[in-house]
Design a protein around this motif. Structure first.
Motif, short mmCIF file in Angstrom:
data_model
loop_
_atom_site.label_atom_id
_atom_site.label_comp_id
_atom_site.label_asym_id
_atom_site.label_seq_id
_atom_site.Cartn_x
_atom_site.Cartn_y
_atom_site.Cartn_z
N TYR A 32 0.72 -1.24 0.03
CA TYR A 32 0.02 0.05 -0.05
C TYR A 32 0.82 1.24 0.19
N VAL A 33 0.51 2.23 -0.79
CA VAL A 33 1.25 3.37 -0.97
C VAL A 33 0.58 4.69 -0.53
N ILE A 50 8.21 15.72 -1.55
CA ILE A 50 7.30 14.71 -1.36
C ILE A 50 7.66 13.74 -0.37
N GLN A 51 6.49 13.39 0.24
CA GLN A 51 6.59 12.32 1.52
C GLN A 51 5.73 10.92 0.74
N LEU A 52 6.68 9.94 1.00
CA LEU A 52 6.11 8.95 0.33
C LEU A 52 6.16 7.58 1.41
N ARG A 53 4.91 6.96 1.54
CA ARG A 53 4.90 6.09 2.77
C ARG A 53 4.32 4.84 2.01
N LYS A 354 -1.64 11.02 -3.24
CA LYS A 354 -1.94 9.65 -3.98
C LYS A 354 -1.89 8.69 -3.20
N GLN A 355 -2.85 8.01 -3.14
CA GLN A 355 -3.03 6.64 -2.26
C GLN A 355 -3.35 5.39 -3.13
#
Lengths: 558, 287
Positions: A32-33, A50-53, A354-355
């Protein structure tokens, strides 16, 4: 298990592309992003990140603690290193001077030049990131293949492989699981919802952060056979949409706060002409120009009252990419059903975030237009604004029935649309229009609730803070706090069932909002008499994190 | 072939002043619609706010009486939604050249296929006699007590300059000429601006029936409306120099809808077939 990455640099360094590719790779790996953008109102330079998890469970928000910082400039390190976890890593080019124990400086630019394509320097970092998490390059190859022709793909694959070989795996993460997720931003979800929901005409004027909805639809005009008009101003935009809706086409307009200010007079026109219309407001911090590329939830009070005179309106806020899609379609159907204005609120944070979510089920979507046909009316005596028992006048599409004409009017009017100043007509027409709210009340959606059954602490929020609230409640619950959160999507008319239910137990009610005046708190007080004991309000233009909520709530109640 | 002009009679009580120039425009409009063999449901008349803008109430066609200055945007929306409708905008000089100036400018540029009747009485009627954009410099009004302090707007020069494809001027007192020009305007493929000189018997004591009659003259058959430079020169004639009536300028060029490829040669947008599952193909990019 979730990890948090930050990609930072100045505008024009290609961070968008870098992140878009990386998140796609994670997606394809079965994770999952969630990614969100923090950018300045400029085309070049400055500092953007940009933070990306990503992780093995659904991710609904960013997290302020960082595991990896990918720094394309020194400022990125300086600004964000304090957020790096002890075992975190800073990944950067070796020409950047960084004094930090956990830095991995790679000759990214040098490698790129050796490969013969200086633009691929960031792909070196991408390979390195994948290695840090012990992932193979197979999905990277797949994503590159989708993105580029074989020559460019080749350069990038070489760069990624070099980066991959230069670092050691650092972080453990389980393998991702097969899924059918899609990766979509809040604004894309609204735009795709509009498209799916049958919007045939969209008019707007470019304004950050709403523009991407219009861009999405504009790009697909021919393929989808819709028309998108860039109007001369927002006043024109909304009046165009009103005209096309009056003429029978499902229409929509969108803007940000400043544009909505210009549209305000026409909101009343929607009401009095009883023309269905969905108006999207993607909020940014005002007033006036404010912070054009930042986030805030400060237009709620405005949209609740915008327009002179009194009008019925529905206001709903989207909370995540799933909600954004389904609520947009619902808004379109409700606008047609009640021949009224529905305002959708989004904000910059969610617009650009974005998810990955489960794919939308298009088979369960309905388009309901509620258009009157010959059988529904008296052809000899059609009344567009008929006063009848069900309170909704029959809406005939102009030109659709021979011998029937339709008159829409911005004055107070009689049943035919003729100008009428009599007190009786005024009263009856006001009642008819305002009563739509009572009908709408029967089909409101209650807010989402997460937490214990009888919470001593009740958090109230709306819209884009959904993810942070959800995660903060989980954190507080793991600390043993008796806590719950109501997150509103439908805001006006205000759904009150769950509010009444949970507020009974609460000793501490806290409204958590991204504005200065606590606008949801005010609305709830006005509509129900329920008063929040405390407010947690953030108005610095940056999205509140789960950690901020967690810390502040603990401070307040301990 | 003509439809029965009585079909266009509205039941609504007329609220214009006795002797108002609007009556001439209303009658000429109905005559034009009838002579073009149109039926009421095939036409949509759209207006803003003002005395002229009440026209949709006084003629039986589809109508939309919107906001002040905002007649053109809903007209665009309606025309795009249903290109089969004959869309006519009827609004005043204040509505069109003042409050709605920006929309006038850009819809001329679009060459939207509509007919725009500007009831130009050179004054604000509904708000009781203030200067409009076309009121003469120096004219004393109920608001400009020392006279208007700036030059009057010249709508015809403006329209020709920015590329209008049909520019005409008429006088409300000559219904025969006016209805002829309205018909030409409706038949014209593109944006047709018809500036109609219309006495306001209550508030404009300068530009009276007599004032116009003494100055107006008709362009004759020798006039070539396809010559833009000559049209521009003609558009500058005003006042004691004479006021030319007729089609000053006309050219054929693509309309706004002609420039929307997927709308040009197909059914009106209102007939678009769409079901939610049609969006399936657009999901691919998010996978």
């Amino acid at each position: 298990m979730k990890y948090n990455l930050l990609v930072g640099g100045s505008a024009g360094q290609g961070m968008d592309t870098f992140t878009a590719l990386l998140e796609k790779i994670f997606m394809k790996k079965g994770y999952y992003v969630f990614s969100n953008k923090d950018y300045m109102s400029r085309v070049r330079g400055g500092h953007n990140f940009i933070q990306l998890r990503f992780g093995t469970e659904e991710v609904t928000t960013f997290h302020p603690r960082l595991d990896v910082i990918i720094a394309f400039d020194e400022a990125t390190v300086k600004l964000h290193e304090k957020r790096l976890r002890d075992n975190g890593v800073i990944l950067c080019d070796d020409n950047i001077e960084v004094k930090h124990k956990n830095v991995i400086a790679l000759p990214m630019m040098k490698i790129a030049k050796e490969i013969g394509k200086s633009k691929v320097y960031s792909t070196v970092a991408m390979g390195a990131v994948l290695k840090l998490f012990g992932m193979s390059l197979d999905k990277a190859e797949e994503v590159f293949h989708e993105k580029w022709d074989s020559e460019i793909k080749g350069y990038n694959l070489k760069a990624a492989t070099k980066g991959y070989e230069m670092v050691e795996a650092r972080f453990d993460i389980e393998e991702g699981a097969e899924n059918d997720n899609i990766l979509i931003s809040g604004n894309q979800a609204i735009a795709f919802g509009a498209l799916t929901g049958g919007v045939s005409f969209y008019s707007g004027y470019p304004m950050t952060p709403s523009t991407s909805v219009m861009t999405y639809l504009s790009k697909r005009q021919r393929e989808a056979n819709i028309v998108v008009i860039q109007a001369e101003d927002e006043i024109a935009a909304i009046n165009m949409a009103i005209g096309s809706s009056f003429a029978g086409v499902r229409s929509m307009t969108g803007t940000s706060g400043g544009g909505l200010s210009l549209m305000t007079e026409a909101l009343g026109l929607v009401d009095i002409t009883e023309t269905p219309l969905v108006v999207l407001n993607v909020q940014r911090p005002g007033p006036a120009t404010g912070l054009p590329t930042r986030t805030e939830q400060s237009d709620l009070s405005f949209v609740l009252n915008a327009s002179h005179g009194e009008i019925p309106r529905m206001v709903l806020a989207v909370r995540n990419a799933k909600d954004a899609f389904y609520q947009t379609i619902r808004a379109l159907n409700l606008a047609d059903k009640y021949q009224m204005l529905v305002i959708i609120l989004n904000d910059q944070y969610l617009a650009d975030a974005k998810q990955s979510i489960a794919e939308y089920n298009l088979n369960e979507i309905e388009i309901n237009r509620y258009i009157a046909t010959e059988d529904d009316i008296n052809i000899k005596d059609y009344k567009r604004y008929e006063l009848n028992e069900n309170g909704i006048s029959p809406r005939v599409i102009p030109g659709s029935i021979k011998g029937v004409t339709v008159l829409g009017d911005s004055h107070e009017h009689d049943e035919y649309g003729g100008i009428d100043e009599s007190p009786e007509i005024r009263k009856n027409m006001m009642r008819k229009r305002m009563n739509k709210l009572e009908k709408l009340r029967q089909e409101l959606i209650e807010p989402d609730y997460f937490g214990v059954d009888e919470p001593e602490i009740l958090l109230l929020g709306w819209g884009s803070t959904y993810g942070s609230l959800k995660e903060s409640v989980e954190l507080m619950q793991s600390d043993g706090l008796s806590v719950g959160a109501l997150v509103f999507g439908d805001i006006y008319p205000l759904p009150t069932k769950l509010l009444n239910k949970y507020s009974r137990y609460a000793k501490n009610i806290i409204n958590i909002e991204q504005n200065f005046t606590g606008q949801l708190g005010k609305l709830i007080r006005q509509e129900t008499g329920i008063t929040a004991h405390k407010s947690l309000l953030k108005y610095d233009g940056r999205q509140i994190s789960c950690e901020e909520i967690y810390n502040k709530v603990k401070e307040e109640v301990m | 072939m003509a439809t029965d002009i009585k079909l266009f009679d509205s039941k609504e009580e007329n609220s214009w002043c006795p002797g108002c120039g609007n009556f001439g425009i209303l009658n000429a409009l109905k005559k034009s619609l009838s002579e073009l063999d149109l039926l009421p449901h095939e036409v949509m008349i759209i207006s803003g706010i003002g005395q002229a803008a009440k026209t949709p109430h006084f003629v039986n066609t589809n109508g939309f009486n919107g906001l002040h200055g905002r007649a053109l945007p809903p007209a665009l929306g309606a025309k795009i939604a249903n290109k089969d409708l004959k869309v006519i905008v009827t609004s005043g000089d204040g509505d069109t050249y003042g409050e709605g100036g920006n929309h006038t400018l850009h819809n001329i540029r679009r060459n939207l296929d509509i007919t725009h009747l500007v009831h130009n009485n050179q004054i604000y009627g509904l708000t009781k006699g203030q200067a409009s954009p076309t009121t003469a410099e120096g004219q004393v009004t109920s608001m400009q007590f020392d006279g208007v302090r700036f030059e009057a707007f010249n709508p015809l020069s403006f329209a020709i300059t920015i590329g209008a494809s049909f520019v005409a001027r008429c006088f409300s007192a000559d219904q025969g000429h006016l209805s002829h020009i309205i018909k030409e305007g409706i038949k014209h493929k593109g944006y047709a601006l018809i500036d109609i000189l219309q006495p306001c018997v209550t508030f404009n004591k300068v530009n009276t029936y007599k004032w116009y009659k003494d100055r107006a003259y008709y362009l004759d058959d020798s006039y070539d409306p396809s010559n833009k430079m000559i049209a521009y020169e003609k558009s500058l004639e005003w006042g004691d120099d004479g006021i030319p009536l007729g089609i000053l300028y006309k050219e054929e060029k693509p309309t706004f809808i002609d420039r929307i490829p997927h709308l040009k040669d197909t059914k009106p947008l209102i007939k678009r077939k769409w079901k939610p599952t049609d969006a399936e193909k657009f999901l691919e990019e998010f996978r």
